[in-house]
Enzyme design. Structure first.
Site, mmCIF file in Angstrom:
data_model
loop_
_atom_site.group_PDB
_atom_site.id
_atom_site.type_symbol
_atom_site.label_atom_id
_atom_site.label_comp_id
_atom_site.label_asym_id
_atom_site.label_seq_id
_atom_site.Cartn_x
_atom_site.Cartn_y
_atom_site.Cartn_z
ATOM 1 N N HIS A 1 0.809 -1.215 0.000
ATOM 2 C CA HIS A 1 0.000 0.000 0.000
ATOM 3 C C HIS A 1 0.844 1.268 0.000
ATOM 4 O O HIS A 1 0.384 2.343 0.399
ATOM 5 C CB HIS A 1 -1.015 -0.023 1.148
ATOM 6 C CG HIS A 1 -2.220 -0.823 0.782
ATOM 7 N ND1 HIS A 1 -2.111 -2.112 0.320
ATOM 8 C CD2 HIS A 1 -3.532 -0.529 0.745
ATOM 9 C CE1 HIS A 1 -3.318 -2.573 0.039
ATOM 10 N NE2 HIS A 1 -4.204 -1.623 0.283
ATOM 11 N N ASP B 1 -5.996 4.750 10.007
ATOM 12 C CA ASP B 1 -7.423 4.822 9.666
ATOM 13 C C ASP B 1 -7.887 3.584 8.911
ATOM 14 O O ASP B 1 -9.070 3.283 8.859
ATOM 15 C CB ASP B 1 -7.691 6.042 8.772
ATOM 16 C CG ASP B 1 -7.477 7.338 9.521
ATOM 17 O OD1 ASP B 1 -7.380 7.306 10.755
ATOM 18 O OD2 ASP B 1 -7.409 8.386 8.852
ATOM 19 N N GLU C 1 -10.050 13.605 14.920
ATOM 20 C CA GLU C 1 -9.526 13.933 13.593
ATOM 21 C C GLU C 1 -10.363 15.086 13.044
ATOM 22 O O GLU C 1 -11.303 15.548 13.705
ATOM 23 C CB GLU C 1 -9.599 12.726 12.637
ATOM 24 C CG GLU C 1 -8.562 11.652 12.914
ATOM 25 C CD GLU C 1 -8.324 10.696 11.750
ATOM 26 O OE1 GLU C 1 -8.865 10.928 10.658
ATOM 27 O OE2 GLU C 1 -7.590 9.709 11.954
HETATM 28 P P1 FAD Z 1 4.285 -1.703 1.895
HETATM 29 O O1 FAD Z 1 3.745 -0.737 0.919
HETATM 30 O O2 FAD Z 1 4.303 -3.109 1.473
HETATM 31 O O3 FAD Z 1 5.733 -1.219 2.386
HETATM 32 C C1 FAD Z 1 5.948 0.113 2.810
HETATM 33 C C2 FAD Z 1 7.411 0.350 3.149
HETATM 34 O O4 FAD Z 1 7.740 -0.408 4.304
HETATM 35 C C3 FAD Z 1 8.385 -0.078 2.073
HETATM 36 O O5 FAD Z 1 9.519 0.733 2.124
HETATM 37 C C4 FAD Z 1 8.740 -1.490 2.477
HETATM 38 O O6 FAD Z 1 9.969 -1.906 1.970
HETATM 39 C C5 FAD Z 1 8.746 -1.360 3.994
HETATM 40 N N1 FAD Z 1 8.358 -2.594 4.649
HETATM 41 C C6 FAD Z 1 7.276 -3.370 4.413
HETATM 42 N N2 FAD Z 1 7.268 -4.406 5.267
HETATM 43 C C7 FAD Z 1 8.364 -4.275 6.045
HETATM 44 C C8 FAD Z 1 8.911 -5.021 7.096
HETATM 45 N N3 FAD Z 1 8.324 -6.122 7.552
HETATM 46 N N4 FAD Z 1 10.054 -4.582 7.661
HETATM 47 C C9 FAD Z 1 10.664 -3.451 7.254
HETATM 48 N N5 FAD Z 1 10.203 -2.723 6.238
HETATM 49 C C10 FAD Z 1 9.062 -3.127 5.653
HETATM 50 N N6 FAD Z 1 -0.675 5.643 7.271
HETATM 51 C C11 FAD Z 1 -0.887 6.181 8.482
HETATM 52 O O7 FAD Z 1 0.059 6.420 9.232
HETATM 53 N N7 FAD Z 1 -2.142 6.467 8.925
HETATM 54 C C12 FAD Z 1 -3.244 6.188 8.188
HETATM 55 O O8 FAD Z 1 -4.353 6.436 8.623
HETATM 56 C C13 FAD Z 1 -3.054 5.600 6.906
HETATM 57 N N8 FAD Z 1 -4.107 5.284 6.144
HETATM 58 C C14 FAD Z 1 -3.905 4.690 4.938
HETATM 59 C C15 FAD Z 1 -5.017 4.337 4.158
HETATM 60 C C16 FAD Z 1 -4.845 3.730 2.943
HETATM 61 C C17 FAD Z 1 -6.058 3.365 2.123
HETATM 62 C C18 FAD Z 1 -3.529 3.488 2.461
HETATM 63 C C19 FAD Z 1 -3.322 2.862 1.121
HETATM 64 C C20 FAD Z 1 -2.425 3.840 3.200
HETATM 65 C C21 FAD Z 1 -2.593 4.444 4.445
HETATM 66 N N9 FAD Z 1 -1.517 4.823 5.240
HETATM 67 C C22 FAD Z 1 -1.729 5.358 6.478
HETATM 68 C C23 FAD Z 1 -0.130 4.687 4.755
HETATM 69 C C24 FAD Z 1 0.436 3.353 5.158
HETATM 70 O O9 FAD Z 1 0.683 3.327 6.532
HETATM 71 C C25 FAD Z 1 1.771 3.101 4.451
HETATM 72 O O10 FAD Z 1 1.607 3.247 3.073
HETATM 73 C C26 FAD Z 1 2.294 1.711 4.782
HETATM 74 O O11 FAD Z 1 3.642 1.657 4.420
HETATM 75 C C27 FAD Z 1 1.556 0.653 4.025
HETATM 76 O O12 FAD Z 1 1.788 -0.603 4.619
HETATM 77 P P2 FAD Z 1 2.016 -1.884 3.703
HETATM 78 O O13 FAD Z 1 1.978 -3.072 4.582
HETATM 79 O O14 FAD Z 1 1.108 -1.918 2.546
HETATM 80 O O15 FAD Z 1 3.520 -1.587 3.284
#
Ligand code: FAD
Length: 515
Positions: free
Chosen positions: A96, A157, A268
């Protein structure tokens, strides 16, 4: 003629050699690594996509690990190949990210969701906590901990994100004013460093690695396990919205609510300007079929500010909670006729964005480009920011929600890697735009990107002291300026834990071979 042709051939050979030197080739040795999981060298396209839908870097291989040891073996192997291999490794949680952060151009992407660690384990008692895999989704943690009447304190969120993904950034939501972000609510981590070592860390043990990884943009290690603090979970939530026309009054009330002992458990806010359509509405808690309610949220050319509050409670506390809410609301200065209340279960409240995801998916509006911009703005400059942006640069909010709410810096640990503005209170302002594919109008990608650029330029010109959340930059100079005085410490940590810059290449902070 002959000479010229040979010269051109020689030139092309030189280019080919040069390209070959810089472009990683996946060594066959990966295939022979002793791991329980497996590498996929063909089905790799999924790993070149993310929620942002704007960047696509094809990896050469995807590792589907079964254990932390599979991850460690792979990273160690690449570390032992040295800088010459140019191979990089990206952990992919739930994908994400917005700008390719979890991708690795011709490198190895680790599909964290294949990881099968020890089962999630909830510990009750005086200091309740849960031990989870770094690949666990927050929604699963919620369901599991609720079986014990417990839940994490701080959320995002949207809960369909992994622990590793949010802890690499911060994890901010309406509970952060009280509990700090998710990175303030972690007790221990198991991490695979850029040298392929598996290290346990906490405030007491290997503390520098612990704080490096929290908010560390995946630069220092891959989180394979985490221990997260819990609190008793409520059953129900009173969910409240009130509207303001005046930003100063809205901000004053928000700041009052986050200072001292607030009645509310979540605060919020968001901005409504000439609002139309589903995209703008996707975080809405209120049933749009209720026309009386919906009409209040039509801004008709004005800019409105909506304060969103939640109070947790158990059914037997209903009367006293209602009384507390009435008292607290009487101290606010919102438009009197705009008090909207609903009552939902705790799960419904926390998982609210997922309902919108389902709606948007069914209309083909989820997998579109998402040129999001998230800013952390010091309190002293939020008024000038609001004045310059809302209703000026931004004349409608039809492309997606704009969140705006303050948090207390005292709830953030300054030993982590996260970069924050220099004031005790700062606002998260999140422009969560969706772009209509192939549109050249005001809902198109180009228009939204240029709007984002104008906002960033304005922050720069006016010296507003703004920091990006979920930061993304393309040059070393921009990264240095983002980190400011923290740059040296960040570089030092990188040279300690990932000296060859193997990890998280998608963030584009360091080139492989660093150090
Ligand atoms: P990925 O996109 O898979 O990875 C994100 C980053 O983290 C990359 O650099 C990856 O290499 C690294 N990473 C992934 N897994 C690990 C691991 N196990 N160890 C070390 N590094 C790792 N953020 C907020 O703070 N508050 C919110 O309310 C919020 N709402 C959101 C709502 C939506 C619909 C979306 C799409 C995103 C939102 N986000 C929010 C942002 C979100 O927290 C970040 O985009 C987060 O990185 C997504 O997590 P993911 O598991 O999909 O990570």
């Amino acid at each position: 003629m002959h000479f010229l042709r040979n010269l051109i051939i020689l030139f092309l050979i030189c280019i080919a050699i040069k390209i070959n030197l810089c472009v990683p080739t996946i060594p066959s040795s990966l295939k022979t690594l002793p791991i329980d999981g497996h590498f996929d060298f063909k089905q790799v396209h999924h790993a070149a996509k993310d929620f942002g839908n704007r960047y696509s870097f094809l990896p050469s291989a995807v590792l589907h690990p079964k254990s932390a040891s599979d991850i460690a073996t792979t990273v160690k192997h690449i570390w032992e190949m040295g800088p010459g291999s140019h191979l990089t490794v990206a952990a992919r949680g739930h994908g994400h990210s917005l700008q390719g952060q979890a991708q690795a151009h011709r490198g190895v992407v680790i599909n964290m969701e294949s990881l099968q660690g020890p089962k999630m384990k909830v510990h009750t008692g005086n200091f309740p906590h849960v031990d989870v895999s770094g690949s666990e989704l927050w929604i699963n943690i919620l369901h599991e901990t609720l079986k014990h009447g417990l839940a994490p304190k701080s959320w995002t969120d949207y809960l369909h994100l992994t622990v590793g993904g949010t802890l690499s950034n911060a994890g901010i939501s309406g509970q952060a004013f009280r509990h700090g972000p998710q990175i303030s609510n972690v007790r221990q981590l198991e991490v695979v460093t850029g040298k392929g070592e598996v290290v346990n860390c906490s405030e007491k043990q290997n503390s520098d690695l612990f704080y490096s990884v929290l908010g560390g943009l995946g630069q220092f290690g891959i989180i394979t396990r985490a221990r997260i603090s819990l609190e008793p979970a409520p059953k129900m939530v009173k969910w409240i919205r009130v509207l303001y026309t005046d930003f100063a009054t809205f901000a004053k009330d928000q700041e009052m609510l986050i200072s001292g002992e607030s009645t509310f458990d979540y605060t919020e806010g968001f901005v409504i300007i000439n609002r139309t359509g589903l995209l703008n509405n996707w975080r809405s808690s209120f049933n749009s079929n209720d026309s009386a309610q919906a009409s209040h949220f039509k801004s008709d050319g004005r800019t409105l500010f909506c304060l969103e509050l939640a109070k947790y409670f158990n059914p037997e506390e209903m009367a006293i909670v209602n009384q507390e809410i009435m008292t607290s609301l009487s101290q606010l200065n919102h438009i009197p006729s705009t008090l909207f209340q609903s009552q939902v279960s705790y799960i419904e409240f926390l998982d609210r964005v997922h309902i919108s995801e389902i709606k948007l998916r069914s209309k083909g509006l989820w997998e579109v480009p998402h040129p999001w911009l998230n800013l952390l703005i010091p309190r002293s400059n939020i008024h000038i920011f609001a004045q310059l942006v809302f209703g000026n640069i931004l004349t409608n909010t039809s492309n997606g929600p704009i969140l705006i709410y303050p948090v207390n810096k005292s709830k953030w640990d300054n030993r982590t890697s996260v970069v924050l503005p220099e004031e005790d209170v700062f606002y998260l302002v999140a422009f969560l735009s969706s772009a209509a594919p192939s549109s050249t109008g005001s809902d198109g990608l180009e228009h939204i990107l240029s709007q984002n650029k104008r906002i960033l330029e304005l922050c720069e010109i006016d010296g507003l002291g703004v920091k990006q959340y979920l930061p993304h930059y393309s040059t070393n100079g921009e990264w240095r300026s983002h980190f400011g005085p923290q740059w040296e410490a960040f570089v030092h940590r990188k040279s300690t834990y990932d000296p060859l810059a193997i990890l998280a290449p998608g963030q584009r902070i360091f080139q492989k071979g660093f150090g």
